[in-house]
Design a protein around this motif. Structure first.
Motif, PDB file in Angstrom:
ATOM      1  N   LEU A 125       0.838  -1.199   0.000  1.00 39.34           N
ATOM      2  CA  LEU A 125       0.000   0.000   0.000  1.00 39.34           C
ATOM      3  C   LEU A 125       0.876   1.253   0.000  1.00 39.34           C
ATOM      4  O   LEU A 125       0.590   2.220  -0.713  1.00 39.34           O
ATOM      5  CB  LEU A 125      -0.954   0.004   1.193  1.00 39.34           C
ATOM      6  CG  LEU A 125      -2.097   1.014   1.087  1.00 39.34           C
ATOM      7  CD1 LEU A 125      -3.049   0.650  -0.056  1.00 39.34           C
ATOM      8  CD2 LEU A 125      -2.859   1.119   2.404  1.00 39.34           C
ATOM      9  N   SER A 126       1.962   1.229   0.744  1.00 39.97           N
ATOM     10  CA  SER A 126       2.909   2.352   0.775  1.00 39.97           C
ATOM     11  C   SER A 126       3.533   2.577  -0.591  1.00 39.97           C
ATOM     12  O   SER A 126       3.728   3.724  -1.017  1.00 39.97           O
ATOM     13  CB  SER A 126       4.012   2.088   1.805  1.00 39.97           C
ATOM     14  OG  SER A 126       3.482   2.070   3.107  1.00 39.97           O
ATOM     15  N   PRO A 146      17.427   2.285   8.043  1.00 42.64           N
ATOM     16  CA  PRO A 146      17.875   2.005   6.677  1.00 42.64           C
ATOM     17  C   PRO A 146      17.128   0.837   6.033  1.00 42.64           C
ATOM     18  O   PRO A 146      17.037   0.758   4.818  1.00 42.64           O
ATOM     19  CB  PRO A 146      19.364   1.664   6.829  1.00 42.64           C
ATOM     20  CG  PRO A 146      19.760   2.128   8.171  1.00 42.64           C
ATOM     21  CD  PRO A 146      18.519   2.202   9.014  1.00 42.64           C
ATOM     22  N   THR A 147      16.574  -0.057   6.848  1.00 38.41           N
ATOM     23  CA  THR A 147      15.847  -1.209   6.321  1.00 38.41           C
ATOM     24  C   THR A 147      14.327  -1.019   6.403  1.00 38.41           C
ATOM     25  O   THR A 147      13.571  -1.946   6.115  1.00 38.41           O
ATOM     26  CB  THR A 147      16.223  -2.485   7.100  1.00 38.41           C
ATOM     27  OG1 THR A 147      15.942  -2.268   8.497  1.00 38.41           O
ATOM     28  CG2 THR A 147      17.694  -2.828   6.921  1.00 38.41           C
ATOM     29  N   THR A 152      13.384   1.589   1.928  1.00 31.88           N
ATOM     30  CA  THR A 152      13.492   0.498   0.951  1.00 31.88           C
ATOM     31  C   THR A 152      12.367   0.461  -0.085  1.00 31.88           C
ATOM     32  O   THR A 152      12.559  -0.098  -1.162  1.00 31.88           O
ATOM     33  CB  THR A 152      13.527  -0.869   1.672  1.00 31.88           C
ATOM     34  OG1 THR A 152      12.295  -1.050   2.390  1.00 31.88           O
ATOM     35  CG2 THR A 152      14.718  -0.956   2.617  1.00 31.88           C
ATOM     36  N   ILE A 153      11.222   1.046   0.223  1.00 36.29           N
ATOM     37  CA  ILE A 153      10.063   0.970  -0.685  1.00 36.29           C
ATOM     38  C   ILE A 153       9.657   2.360  -1.181  1.00 36.29           C
ATOM     39  O   ILE A 153       9.648   2.630  -2.382  1.00 36.29           O
ATOM     40  CB  ILE A 153       8.849   0.306   0.005  1.00 36.29           C
ATOM     41  CG1 ILE A 153       9.199  -1.056   0.576  1.00 36.29           C
ATOM     42  CG2 ILE A 153       7.639   0.282  -0.930  1.00 36.29           C
ATOM     43  CD1 ILE A 153       9.293  -2.180  -0.407  1.00 36.29           C
ATOM     44  N   LEU A 158       9.439   7.081  -4.988  1.00 33.16           N
ATOM     45  CA  LEU A 158       9.335   8.529  -5.161  1.00 33.16           C
ATOM     46  C   LEU A 158      10.400   9.038  -6.128  1.00 33.16           C
ATOM     47  O   LEU A 158      10.126   9.917  -6.964  1.00 33.16           O
ATOM     48  CB  LEU A 158       9.463   9.245  -3.810  1.00 33.16           C
ATOM     49  CG  LEU A 158       8.280   9.074  -2.856  1.00 33.16           C
ATOM     50  CD1 LEU A 158       8.647   9.580  -1.455  1.00 33.16           C
ATOM     51  CD2 LEU A 158       7.049   9.791  -3.393  1.00 33.16           C
ATOM     52  N   LYS A 159      11.605   8.479  -6.036  1.00 30.94           N
ATOM     53  CA  LYS A 159      12.690   8.899  -6.935  1.00 30.94           C
ATOM     54  C   LYS A 159      12.422   8.480  -8.379  1.00 30.94           C
ATOM     55  O   LYS A 159      12.814   9.176  -9.312  1.00 30.94           O
ATOM     56  CB  LYS A 159      14.025   8.326  -6.452  1.00 30.94           C
ATOM     57  CG  LYS A 159      14.545   9.013  -5.197  1.00 30.94           C
ATOM     58  CD  LYS A 159      15.862   8.413  -4.765  1.00 30.94           C
ATOM     59  CE  LYS A 159      16.463   9.147  -3.601  1.00 30.94           C
ATOM     60  NZ  LYS A 159      17.750   8.567  -3.174  1.00 30.94           N
ATOM     61  N   LYS A 160      11.757   7.347  -8.584  1.00 33.33           N
ATOM     62  CA  LYS A 160      11.420   6.889  -9.937  1.00 33.33           C
ATOM     63  C   LYS A 160      10.220   7.632 -10.512  1.00 33.33           C
ATOM     64  O   LYS A 160      10.058   7.700 -11.727  1.00 33.33           O
ATOM     65  CB  LYS A 160      11.072   5.386  -9.929  1.00 33.33           C
ATOM     66  CG  LYS A 160      12.235   4.461  -9.780  1.00 33.33           C
ATOM     67  CD  LYS A 160      11.863   3.019 -10.061  1.00 33.33           C
ATOM     68  CE  LYS A 160      10.771   2.483  -9.180  1.00 33.33           C
ATOM     69  NZ  LYS A 160      10.581   1.023  -9.279  1.00 33.33           N
ATOM     70  N   ASN A 161       9.389   8.170  -9.651  1.00 30.84           N
ATOM     71  CA  ASN A 161       8.133   8.791 -10.048  1.00 30.84           C
ATOM     72  C   ASN A 161       8.393  10.142 -10.725  1.00 30.84           C
ATOM     73  O   ASN A 161       8.778  11.100 -10.077  1.00 30.84           O
ATOM     74  CB  ASN A 161       7.233   8.960  -8.812  1.00 30.84           C
ATOM     75  CG  ASN A 161       5.870   9.471  -9.134  1.00 30.84           C
ATOM     76  OD1 ASN A 161       5.628  10.047 -10.192  1.00 30.84           O
ATOM     77  ND2 ASN A 161       4.960   9.295  -8.194  1.00 30.84           N
ATOM     78  N   ARG A 162       8.148  10.220 -12.024  1.00 29.09           N
ATOM     79  CA  ARG A 162       8.426  11.439 -12.798  1.00 29.09           C
ATOM     80  C   ARG A 162       7.445  12.567 -12.489  1.00 29.09           C
ATOM     81  O   ARG A 162       7.673  13.699 -12.866  1.00 29.09           O
ATOM     82  CB  ARG A 162       8.416  11.111 -14.287  1.00 29.09           C
ATOM     83  CG  ARG A 162       9.469  10.040 -14.612  1.00 29.09           C
ATOM     84  CD  ARG A 162       9.500   9.719 -16.052  1.00 29.09           C
ATOM     85  NE  ARG A 162      10.421  10.671 -16.666  1.00 29.09           N
ATOM     86  CZ  ARG A 162      10.563  10.835 -17.953  1.00 29.09           C
ATOM     87  NH1 ARG A 162       9.848  10.121 -18.787  1.00 29.09           N
ATOM     88  NH2 ARG A 162      11.416  11.712 -18.425  1.00 29.09           N
TER      89      ARG A 162
END
Length: 173
Positions: A125-126, A146-147, A152-153, A158-162
């Motif tokens: 869901l996250s 960090p885990t 991790t998700i 968010l970084k991939k989301n254009r």
């Protein structure tokens, strides 16, 4: 015209009635006919996991542009929620789908899922919440593991989301 506009007691009663009605109505995107029907009891642990993973694919976790708030780490949920309310933004649990899943108390005693399985369900869901984010995103993540799910998700999504603009690390109010 009817003498109600200046009556604070009446106005307070109307607001209370409206809030009660809103809590009784199903949340948008959560029509009971659209959701998988939970069996009275699950025959296996895997059946429970499969049910909840199918459920999260149907839950509404959308937010408006620049309204998404993420959190991770001790004490950050409360900070994120206070900020979201004050700034008219939304945490995952404030979306109709997030609230629906949160109300199921999957991490508590009596849940059909183990804590690890509940984490798997919430992680999906996250991930969906991060995938739908758009515009600027606000994160309360000081002390995040960090885990953890954010690291991790959510953060990789968010970084991939254009559609995402800036990621703001809000460390305090």
């Amino acid at each position: 015209m009817f003498g109600f506009a200046g009556n604070k007691q009446f106005n307070s009663w109307v607001v209370t009635l409206a809030l009660v009605c809103l809590t009784l109505l199903p949340a948008p995107g959560l029509a009971a006919v659209d959701l998988p029907v939970a069996p009275a009891g699950f025959t296996t642990q895997q059946a429970a996991v499969d049910y909840y993973l199918a459920l999260v694919e149907q839950l509404d976790v959308t937010t408006a542009i620049s309204k998404s708030v993420f959190y991770s780490g001790a004490g950050n949920r409360k900070l994120a929620e206070v900020y979201a309310i004050a700034e008219e933004k939304t945490t995952l649990e404030m979306t109709p789908g997030g609230k629906y899943l949160d109300d199921m108390k999957l991490f508590e005693q009596g849940s059909p899922l183990t804590p690890s399985q509940a984490t798997q369900v919430w992680s999906r869901l996250s991930q969906r919440y991060a995938q739908q984010a758009a515009g600027d995103v606000f994160c309360f993540v000081t002390g995040a593991r960090p885990t953890g799910v954010f690291t991790t998700i959510e953060l990789p999504e968010l970084k991939k989301n254009r559609k995402v603009g800036n990621l703001y690390n809000v460390s305090r109010l």
